[in-house]
Design a protein around this motif. Structure first.
Motif, PDB file in Angstrom:
ATOM      1  N   THR A  83      38.117  41.343  44.042  1.00 54.39           N
ATOM      2  CA  THR A  83      38.732  42.568  44.575  1.00 54.39           C
ATOM      3  C   THR A  83      37.664  43.642  44.819  1.00 54.39           C
ATOM      4  O   THR A  83      36.529  43.517  44.355  1.00 54.39           O
ATOM      5  CB  THR A  83      39.756  43.168  43.574  1.00 54.39           C
ATOM      6  OG1 THR A  83      39.064  43.581  42.381  1.00 54.39           O
ATOM      7  CG2 THR A  83      40.831  42.164  43.197  1.00 54.39           C
ATOM      8  N   CYS A 121      42.772  55.296  36.711  1.00 55.28           N
ATOM      9  CA  CYS A 121      43.873  54.466  36.225  1.00 55.28           C
ATOM     10  C   CYS A 121      44.947  55.293  35.542  1.00 55.28           C
ATOM     11  O   CYS A 121      44.654  56.081  34.642  1.00 55.28           O
ATOM     12  CB  CYS A 121      43.325  53.426  35.247  1.00 55.28           C
ATOM     13  SG  CYS A 121      44.606  52.357  34.546  1.00 55.28           S
ATOM     14  N   SER A 125      47.566  43.905  50.804  1.00 50.46           N
ATOM     15  CA  SER A 125      48.446  44.242  49.690  1.00 50.46           C
ATOM     16  C   SER A 125      49.564  45.175  50.156  1.00 50.46           C
ATOM     17  O   SER A 125      49.312  46.348  50.435  1.00 50.46           O
ATOM     18  CB  SER A 125      47.638  44.939  48.586  1.00 50.46           C
ATOM     19  OG  SER A 125      48.517  45.509  47.630  1.00 50.46           O
ATOM     20  N   PRO A 147      41.905  36.702  37.644  1.00 49.30           N
ATOM     21  CA  PRO A 147      41.965  37.749  38.668  1.00 49.30           C
ATOM     22  C   PRO A 147      40.673  38.577  38.643  1.00 49.30           C
ATOM     23  O   PRO A 147      40.292  39.088  37.588  1.00 49.30           O
ATOM     24  CB  PRO A 147      43.147  38.630  38.248  1.00 49.30           C
ATOM     25  CG  PRO A 147      43.733  38.006  37.013  1.00 49.30           C
ATOM     26  CD  PRO A 147      42.747  37.019  36.481  1.00 49.30           C
ATOM     27  N   THR A 171      41.160  39.191  33.290  1.00 51.12           N
ATOM     28  CA  THR A 171      40.126  39.772  34.149  1.00 51.12           C
ATOM     29  C   THR A 171      38.805  39.849  33.360  1.00 51.12           C
ATOM     30  O   THR A 171      38.818  39.765  32.125  1.00 51.12           O
ATOM     31  CB  THR A 171      40.522  41.195  34.581  1.00 51.12           C
ATOM     32  OG1 THR A 171      40.272  42.109  33.488  1.00 51.12           O
ATOM     33  CG2 THR A 171      41.995  41.307  34.975  1.00 51.12           C
ATOM     34  N   MET A 218      38.075  48.052  44.684  1.00 50.62           N
ATOM     35  CA  MET A 218      38.989  49.195  44.614  1.00 50.62           C
ATOM     36  C   MET A 218      38.225  50.368  45.223  1.00 50.62           C
ATOM     37  O   MET A 218      37.273  50.875  44.634  1.00 50.62           O
ATOM     38  CB  MET A 218      39.362  49.453  43.152  1.00 50.62           C
ATOM     39  CG  MET A 218      40.706  50.096  42.969  1.00 50.62           C
ATOM     40  SD  MET A 218      40.633  51.862  42.802  1.00 50.62           S
ATOM     41  CE  MET A 218      39.526  52.058  41.459  1.00 50.62           C
ATOM     42  N   GLU A 261      36.280  47.083  40.786  1.00 48.63           N
ATOM     43  CA  GLU A 261      36.234  48.464  41.310  1.00 48.63           C
ATOM     44  C   GLU A 261      35.160  48.504  42.398  1.00 48.63           C
ATOM     45  O   GLU A 261      35.279  47.848  43.401  1.00 48.63           O
ATOM     46  CB  GLU A 261      35.971  49.468  40.166  1.00 48.63           C
ATOM     47  CG  GLU A 261      36.639  49.156  38.817  1.00 48.63           C
ATOM     48  CD  GLU A 261      38.121  48.771  38.838  1.00 48.63           C
ATOM     49  OE1 GLU A 261      38.747  48.760  39.899  1.00 48.63           O
ATOM     50  OE2 GLU A 261      38.653  48.410  37.763  1.00 48.63           O
ATOM     51  N   LEU A 300      41.751  46.724  47.400  1.00 43.93           N
ATOM     52  CA  LEU A 300      42.783  47.545  46.746  1.00 43.93           C
ATOM     53  C   LEU A 300      42.483  49.002  47.065  1.00 43.93           C
ATOM     54  O   LEU A 300      41.488  49.565  46.590  1.00 43.93           O
ATOM     55  CB  LEU A 300      42.763  47.315  45.224  1.00 43.93           C
ATOM     56  CG  LEU A 300      43.036  45.879  44.756  1.00 43.93           C
ATOM     57  CD1 LEU A 300      42.687  45.716  43.265  1.00 43.93           C
ATOM     58  CD2 LEU A 300      44.491  45.490  45.000  1.00 43.93           C
ATOM     59  N   THR A 339      39.913  41.501  39.196  1.00 47.51           N
ATOM     60  CA  THR A 339      40.001  42.967  39.152  1.00 47.51           C
ATOM     61  C   THR A 339      38.934  43.445  38.164  1.00 47.51           C
ATOM     62  O   THR A 339      38.098  42.658  37.725  1.00 47.51           O
ATOM     63  CB  THR A 339      41.400  43.479  38.734  1.00 47.51           C
ATOM     64  OG1 THR A 339      41.662  43.052  37.399  1.00 47.51           O
ATOM     65  CG2 THR A 339      42.486  42.970  39.666  1.00 47.51           C
TER      66      THR A 339
END
Ligand SMILES: C[S@@+](CC[C@H](N)C(=O)[O-])C[C@H]1O[C@@H](n2cnc3c(N)ncnc32)[C@H](O)[C@@H]1O
Ligand SMILES: Nc1c(NC[C@H](O)[C@H](O)[C@H](O)CO)[nH]c(=O)[nH]c1=O
Ligand SMILES: N[C@@H](Cc1ccc(O)cc1)C(=O)O
Ligand code: SF4
Length: 457
Positions: free
Chosen positions: A275, A98, A355, A233, A202, A277, A238, A311, A235
């Motif tokens: 999601t 991040c 996305s 959301p 989140t 990631m 990961e 993502l 998120t």
């Protein structure tokens, strides 16, 4: 000094090896049978017995996913009129993928350091959201760093203030900071303008909102819902395998914690997105295990997850890349297979999001023929990907969406966050703008001048 971890040092318990064959997995996928983790590994790797990705096999997987997409949702491509209003970048969790975050001490009053980040007060948030709503926007997405001064509400603040060791619970009073973000409930109710849909909090933020208490996630999410929160959301997911989280985000909630928070949010009636990631240190076994955990969660929450959002890791400015833990992000083949296998594996989630922030317009469109059916939202501003070094900008107008979606022969449709309300857009009826919001009248969100302000001279 300890040598930093590098890619070569990583050994995982879970590796992409199976007793399944690619052919069998593909046959099951084509027939619409429920896939196992091993099936997903075979499809994601285009066969574990071969090295690298076989392009003929990849096309077969994409084709099966595209056909499934057509069967499940048809030819419509949806998107939402939304803005992102992230409240603060102050965060000490330290996730190594991040670059959105800034160390919280740089926001303090008594520091010489000029923070590179931002914090908004509740009234600033309200002004930004009110302006967007007056332009026709009807969803606000808000995801933030875990600012140490954040408390859920006044009662939570009292508990944190009385804590014998505030540092141990990652708390510092608002007076220590240049700008006070207020409480989470202050921010949510400030953003709740004219019935706009608030998509925020989140599981990681939910965790921060109960630190130092014995409150359940249900308690936290019901207070947030009462303040105006509509959906959460997904998120912070990961990769939902702890051996991967230990490498990329050791300070973050565990897989179990994420699942617990999501389930609790659904239990109090909130909608969810989910999601993954991907494209950093994980392998295809981890991606497949992640999909299984999301599919199982969707069963437990009785369909509360409206969409799944792959993502793709944006590596450029991140600690993982700068410290040579990874040498880049996912390849285009991996991106396409991630979308396709998400569609094939997640037989209980209707919508797979492409996305454009992560893939760009061209590849984002391609994903709509690899299993995806939703093309995200207008978002107005973007900070997470931009700060990580992503290059695809911050805003797509309704006219952009109409051009893009019709260029591949599909039907552009604006949707509400929960996909329940939809409007097919007639490409022959410009100008194009939102019509589903409390203040939508079909005019474009930004004027051409606002979008590209004339150069000063
Ligand atoms: C930046 S955080 C903000 C909300 C909150 N702090 C959290 O972690 O949930 C939101 C999500 O952005 C995504 N993200 C952050 N950095 C990224 C990167 N470099 N590439 C792709 N996605 C990223 C991660 O999936 C992360 O969970
Ligand atoms: N994929 C990304 C999203 N997706 C969220 C959507 O914009 C929308 O809020 C959701 O579909 C609920 O309606 N947002 C980003 O900021 N960046 C992305 O990459
Ligand atoms: N925060 C994510 C985007 C996101 C937001 C909300 C969602 O429901 C899904 C994804 C990112 O830009 O990386
Ligand atoms: S991903 Fe979220 S929790 Fe992790 S460092 Fe970034 S902002 Fe903080």
């Amino acid at each position: 000094m300890e040598r930093p971890v590098t890619e070569a040092d990583l050994t995982f318990d879970h590796v992409p090896e199976t007793d399944q064959s690619f052919e069998n997995a593909l046959t099951k996928a084509r027939a619409g049978d429920r896939l196992t983790v091993d099936d997903a590994i075979e499809l994601l790797t285009t066969g574990t017995e071969i090295g690298g990705i076989d392009s003929t096999r990849k096309e077969q997987v994409l084709e099966a996913a595209d056909r499934r997409r057509a069967d499940v949702v048809g030819e419509e491509v949806t998107f939402v009129a939304n803005l992102n209003n992230n409240v603060t970048t102050a965060c000490n969790v330290g996730c190594l993928f991040c670059n959105f975050k800034d160390a919280a001490h740089t926001f303090e009053r008594d520091t010489e350091i000029q923070s590179a980040g931002f914090t908004k007060t509740p009234s600033e948030s309200r002004e930004i959201v009110a302006d967007a709503v007056s332009r026709g926007v009807y969803e606000v997405t808000s995801v933030s760093g875990l600012h140490p001064a954040f408390a859920l509400d006044d009662e939570h603040r009292e508990i944190l203030e009385a804590h014998p060791d505030p540092k141990a619970v990652n708390y510092k009073p608002p007076e220590a900071y240049e700008i006070d973000p207020g409480t989470y409930t202050d921010q949510i109710s400030a953003m709740s303008v004219d019935g706009v849909h608030v998509h925020s909090m989140t599981p990681e933020e939910g965790y921060h909102a109960r630190r130092g208490t014995d409150w359940s996630y249900e308690e936290v999410y019901s207070r947030l819902a009462a303040a105006g929160l509509d959906t959460v959301p997904g998120t912070a997911a990961e990769i939902l395998v702890d051996e991967v989280r230990d490498v990329i985000c050791p300070g973050k909630i565990s897989t179990e914690g994420w699942l617990e928070a999501m389930e609790a949010a659904a239990n109090v009636g909130l909608g969810l997105t989910a999601t993954i990631m991907y494209g950093h240190v994980e392998n295809e076994a981890h991606r497949a295990m992640h999909l299984k955990r999301v599919r199982d969660l969707q069963e437990r929450v009785d369909g509360a997850i409206t969409e799944f959002v792959p993502l793709s890791f944006v590596h450029q400015n991140t600690p993982l890349y700068e410290h040579d833990v990874v040498s880049g992000g996912a390849s285009t083949d991996e991106d396409e297979l991630m979308i396709a296998v998400s569609r094939l594996f997640l037989d209980n989630i209707d919508h797979i999001q492409s996305s454009w922030v992560k893939y760009g317009d061209e590849q984002g469109l391609k994903m709509l023929s690899c299993g995806a059916d939703d093309f995200m939202g207008t978002i107005l501003s973007e900070e997470i990907t931009k700060r990580a070094g992503g290059e695809y900008g911050e805003y797509r107008s309704f006219a952009d969406y109409v051009d893009l979606v019709t260029s591949i022969g599909r039907v552009p449709v604006e949707r509400s966050t929960d996909y329940e309300t939809r409007r097919v857009i007639d490409p022959d009826e410009p100008p194009f703008g939102p019509r589903l919001g409390p203040k939508s009248d079909g005019t474009p969100i930004l004027t051409p001048e606002e979008r590209a302000p004339p150069a000063d001279d």
